[in-house]
Design an enzyme around this catalytic site. Sequence first.
Site, short mmCIF file in Angstrom:
data_model
loop_
_atom_site.label_atom_id
_atom_site.label_comp_id
_atom_site.label_asym_id
_atom_site.label_seq_id
_atom_site.Cartn_x
_atom_site.Cartn_y
_atom_site.Cartn_z
N THR A 284 -12.72 56.85 -90.16
CA THR A 284 -11.55 56.59 -91.01
C THR A 284 -11.94 55.48 -91.99
OG1 THR A 284 -10.65 54.82 -89.63
CG2 THR A 284 -10.01 57.10 -89.08
N THR B 120 -15.22 52.76 -92.65
CA THR B 120 -16.13 53.15 -93.73
C THR B 120 -15.94 52.34 -95.01
OG1 THR B 120 -14.62 54.93 -94.42
CG2 THR B 120 -16.36 55.52 -92.88
N TYR C 85 -6.57 40.89 -84.15
CA TYR C 85 -6.56 42.33 -83.91
C TYR C 85 -6.77 42.61 -82.42
CZ TYR C 85 -7.93 47.25 -84.23
OH TYR C 85 -8.01 48.62 -84.07
N LYS D 94 -4.27 44.37 -79.53
CA LYS D 94 -4.67 45.56 -78.77
C LYS D 94 -4.66 45.30 -77.27
CE LYS D 94 -4.90 47.82 -82.50
NZ LYS D 94 -3.80 48.72 -82.83
#
Length: 126
Positions: free
Chosen positions: A62, A66, A27, A31
Amino acid sequence: MKAAGRGSIVNISSIEGYIGAEGLSAYSASKFGVRGVTKSAARELAKFKIRVNSVHPGAINTPMVTDPDLVGAVDAEAFVRSMVIKRFAKPVEVSHVVAFLASDRAGDCTGSEFTVDGGLLTGAGY
């Protein structure tokens, strides 16, 4: 955009594109890549009056932050305590920055990086 003689591209990255995080190497790498593509595209497209910028959200309320199945074992209360602005941002707060960058009001912004992170990257313990 070339045909129109102007335009604005807003890429969405993440604060993980600045600092990386344990367990999120793929990830984070993607990015970081968005940052590089943004800078290169800004230089390549400027001659066509096309601006290119990136937005780097931090803790946004978002499902990505969560949902326990997506987040893993994150201590949300400790995380919030480490933040400068002690709350998760609303998605619309990111949208406001994107709308600004897409507008003519950001006419001199290109190749720039905008964080929407509640101060996380200030070094306040993240």
